[in-house]
Enzyme design. Structure first.
Site, PDB file in Angstrom:
ATOM      1  NE  ARG A 101     -15.238   1.567  49.776  1.00 56.52           N
ATOM      2  CZ  ARG A 101     -15.471   2.863  49.638  1.00 56.52           C
ATOM      3  NH1 ARG A 101     -16.254   3.287  48.666  1.00 56.52           N
ATOM      4  NH2 ARG A 101     -14.941   3.727  50.455  1.00 56.52           N
ATOM      5  NE  ARG A 131     -17.212  21.570  48.402  1.00 55.00           N
ATOM      6  CZ  ARG A 131     -16.655  20.893  49.396  1.00 55.00           C
ATOM      7  NH1 ARG A 131     -16.177  19.697  49.211  1.00 55.00           N
ATOM      8  NH2 ARG A 131     -16.592  21.438  50.600  1.00 55.00           N
ATOM      9  NE  ARG A 177     -11.549  19.703  48.971  1.00 54.95           N
ATOM     10  CZ  ARG A 177     -12.339  18.971  49.720  1.00 54.95           C
ATOM     11  NH1 ARG A 177     -13.630  18.890  49.453  1.00 54.95           N
ATOM     12  NH2 ARG A 177     -11.863  18.298  50.743  1.00 54.95           N
ATOM     13  NE  ARG A 195     -14.531   9.666  41.089  1.00 57.54           N
ATOM     14  CZ  ARG A 195     -14.970  10.205  42.223  1.00 57.54           C
ATOM     15  NH1 ARG A 195     -15.159   9.448  43.286  1.00 57.54           N
ATOM     16  NH2 ARG A 195     -15.220  11.488  42.320  1.00 57.54           N
TER      17      ARG A 195
END
Ligand SMILES: [Zn+2]
Length: 220
Positions: free
Chosen positions: A87, A126, A161, A172
């Site tokens: 990461r 979604r 979701r 983010r």
């Protein structure tokens, strides 16, 4: 050819990994799963990890490295997909030293390049059927339910979701891009990097991945 997947949120990495596992018998290695499995085993290390996570702290690179190394050592000639690691640049360097130690050099790093706007629509649009699990997207005409909020297949209620708002998603996403960019440079220097356009249908992305695996040449 082993694969390291690096992808921003909503780039379709999960779907691609599933397809590769099904069609080519890849072993899917996710560091999240490794942590969960170790806790389940109730080993000394697993108990330590459990404590760390229950306190809401981050599991150290050392622990993740140890788990990852064990997993890679125990592969019995299977090809693997590495998902969720590295990461950051420190993890990329750790991974390189594990690979060197285990003589692993037959791998490609695939970056799924996705525009922020599309990523946001995929993630936030979604909706999932609470009963049958069918999934839809309120942003894309081809994936919209016929009736807003209702499942085409079973008539049950559709639920969003994501916890994200547009703002938190964009933050983010941007953080991900910032942290990842030195990792991409790192693999580019090693001539292991492929950048794929992920702004298209997942079948198309999968075809490109297959081409890369078949050609086996890296460094583009
Ligand atoms: Zn349904």
């Amino acid at each position: 050819m082993n694969i390291i997947f690096i992808a921003p949120p909503a780039a379709g990495k999960g779907t691609l990994s599933d397809k590769l596992v099904t069609k080519y018998d890849y072993k899917h290695i996710s560091t999240g799963d490794l942590l969960r499995e170790e806790i389940k085993k109730q080993s000394a290390l697993g108990k330590r990890i459990d404590k760390i996570i229950s306190k809401g702290e981050l599991v150290s690179d050392e622990i993740i490295t140890e788990l990852l190394k064990n997993e890679l050592q125990n592969l019995k000639g299977e090809k693997f997909i590495l998902d969720g690691y590295p990461r950051n640049i420190a993890q990329a360097e750790i991974l390189k030293s594990i690979f060197d130690e285990l003589n692993i050099d037959n791998y490609v790093t695939i970056y799924l390049d996705l525009e922020e706007e599309l990523a946001m629509k995929r993630a936030l649009g979604r909706v999932i059927c609470s009963k049958c699990g069918a999934s839809y997207n309120t942003y894309f005409e081809n994936f919209m339910p016929k009736k807003t909020g209702i499942c085409d297949k079973c008539g049950s209620e559709l639920k969003h979701r994501a916890d994200d708002t547009e703002e938190t998603f964009k933050k983010r996403f941007q953080t991900y891009i910032d942290v990842t960019s030195p990792v991409l440079d790192y693999y580019k220097k090693l001539e292991k990097l492929y950048v794929i356009d992920a702004n298209v249908e997942s079948d198309e992305v999968f075809k490109v991945v297959e081409q890369i695996l078949q050609s086996g040449n890296v460094g583009n």
